[in-house]
Scaffold this active site. Structure first.
Site, short mmCIF file in Angstrom:
data_model
loop_
_atom_site.label_atom_id
_atom_site.label_comp_id
_atom_site.label_asym_id
_atom_site.label_seq_id
_atom_site.Cartn_x
_atom_site.Cartn_y
_atom_site.Cartn_z
N CYS A 53 -4.55 -1.34 -2.06
CA CYS A 53 -4.75 0.10 -2.25
C CYS A 53 -5.69 0.30 -3.43
O CYS A 53 -5.36 -0.08 -4.55
CB CYS A 53 -3.40 0.76 -2.52
SG CYS A 53 -3.53 2.51 -2.93
N ASN A 54 -6.85 0.88 -3.15
CA ASN A 54 -7.81 1.14 -4.23
C ASN A 54 -7.26 2.16 -5.23
O ASN A 54 -7.47 2.04 -6.43
CB ASN A 54 -9.11 1.72 -3.65
CG ASN A 54 -9.85 0.75 -2.77
OD1 ASN A 54 -10.81 0.13 -3.20
ND2 ASN A 54 -9.43 0.61 -1.53
N CYS B 120 -11.11 2.89 0.40
CA CYS B 120 -9.70 3.19 0.65
C CYS B 120 -9.34 2.32 1.84
O CYS B 120 -10.06 2.31 2.85
CB CYS B 120 -9.50 4.66 0.98
SG CYS B 120 -7.85 5.03 1.63
N THR B 121 -8.25 1.59 1.71
CA THR B 121 -7.93 0.60 2.75
C THR B 121 -7.54 1.25 4.08
O THR B 121 -7.51 0.57 5.11
CB THR B 121 -6.80 -0.32 2.26
OG1 THR B 121 -5.69 0.48 1.81
CG2 THR B 121 -7.27 -1.21 1.12
N ASP C 20 0.87 -1.19 0.00
CA ASP C 20 0.00 0.00 0.00
C ASP C 20 0.89 1.23 0.00
O ASP C 20 2.12 1.13 0.19
CB ASP C 20 -0.92 -0.01 1.23
CG ASP C 20 -1.89 1.17 1.25
OD1 ASP C 20 -2.33 1.62 0.17
OD2 ASP C 20 -2.22 1.65 2.36
N1 DGL Z 1 -4.86 3.13 1.01
C1 DGL Z 1 -5.05 3.76 -0.25
C2 DGL Z 1 -6.33 3.28 -0.94
O1 DGL Z 1 -6.86 2.21 -0.65
C3 DGL Z 1 -4.96 5.24 -0.41
C4 DGL Z 1 -4.28 6.22 0.45
C5 DGL Z 1 -3.46 7.23 -0.33
O2 DGL Z 1 -3.98 8.26 -0.80
O3 DGL Z 1 -2.28 6.96 -0.46
O4 DGL Z 1 -6.82 3.94 -1.80
#
Ligand code: DGL
Length: 291
Positions: free
Chosen positions: A92-93, A207-208, A28
């Site tokens: 990570c989405n 978002c994770t 991520d």
């Molecule tokens: N954890 C990430 C997701 O699932 C995003 C966080 C970021 O902006 O880096 O989208």
């Protein structure tokens, strides 16, 4: 366009199932992938895990699409060469909704992505008012729009691009609590009431990072909703690909952490990581080039 919800790999499942003590790399931009790591580890506690947070480039939500594709390919080049994983979870989405095709083209390693849980949200809603809470990057993706058109045609989906929530989740884990007013402001646009009395009853955590804040989000919600976290579905997809815990497995697996800058590593964060079974944390420095 191909919609591949828990986007699996082209490699045959049978080939993967043969991997004993598989090495699974969970990736991520920062700490959000820990929510996915937890779910996958519950399903395959015997595996060897490498958790990598690309904190040098956090947050991915602010990167343009070309820069994000280039960044993830650069980092993955190094990680795949170093760790030789049997499978990579892009937890990570923001990255998965964009980079999976390029990753699959570049590497033979199978990739499982995390994308907005629109389908289960559309199945769960009664009011047909669903909100999708994500980074501005994920909200803007054509992949996300296509998912909605394919699976949630009967729903009104409110897209909420949060600028700050992922950062707030990072701050909380690093020992800097975020106040209720700031958190409530980030989720407020998710809660919609229609003139006929219907109101949002499902919020996708796309978002994770956000499930890290879930108890607080539940408490701050103006009314109760179902919060959909895709992590359990990702864990099921991983098990489909690498198989369940083999009968002969008698040792617990291990989890190592690595960060691409390590600037996030405060003492409270190290304690939080240790509490999640990540006692050993390395810095694999991959600086973000100036854009
Ligand atoms: N954890 C990430 C997701 O699932 C995003 C966080 C970021 O902006 O880096 O989208």
């Amino acid at each position: 366009m191909r919609i591949d919800l828990m986007a699996g790999a082209s490699l045959s499942a049978a080939a993967l199932r043969s991997a004993a003590e598989p090495t699974i790399l969970v990736f991520d931009s920062g700490l959000g992938g820990l929510t996915v790591l937890d779910a996958v580890r519950r399903a395959r506690p015997d595996a060897r895990y490498i958790y990598v947070g690309d904190d040098a480039a956090f947050p991915y939500g602010r990167l343009g699409e070309a820069a994000l594709v280039a960044r993830v390919l650069t980092v993955m080049e190094r990680l795949v060469a170093t760790h030789r994983p049997d499978l990579v979870v892009i937890a990570c989405n923001t990255a998965s909704t964009l980079v999976l095709p390029a990753l699959r083209q570049r590497f033979t390693t199978p990739f499982v992505g995390v994308v907005p849980p629109i389908k289960p949200a559309a199945e769960a809603t009664r009011s047909r008012l669903v909100s999708l809470l994500a980074t501005p990057g994920t909200v803007a993706r054509s992949y996300t729009r296509d998912l909605i058109a394919t699976y949630a045609g009967a729903c009104t989906v409110t897209l909420v691009g949060s600028r700050n929530l992922a950062g707030y989740a990072e701050a909380e884990l690093a020992g800097v609590p975020v106040d209720d007013v700031a958190l409530a402001a980030e989720i407020a646009p998710c809660f919609v009431t229609e003139a006929d009395g219907r109101r949002t009853d499902v919020v996708c955590l796309a978002c994770t990072h956000y499930p890290l804040l879930l108890p607080r989000l539940e408490r701050l919600a103006p009314w109760p909703v179902a919060w959909i976290d895709p992590a359990p579905a990702i864990a099921r997809r991983v098990v489909q690909l690498i198989g369940p815990v083999p009968r002969e497995a008698d040792q617990p697996g291990s989890t190592h952490g690595a960060f691409t800058s390590g600037t996030c590593l405060t003492d409270p964060l190290r304690t939080a990581l240790a509490a999640r079974g990540i006692g050993e944390v390395a810095i694999e420095a991959i600086p973000l080039p100036l854009q």
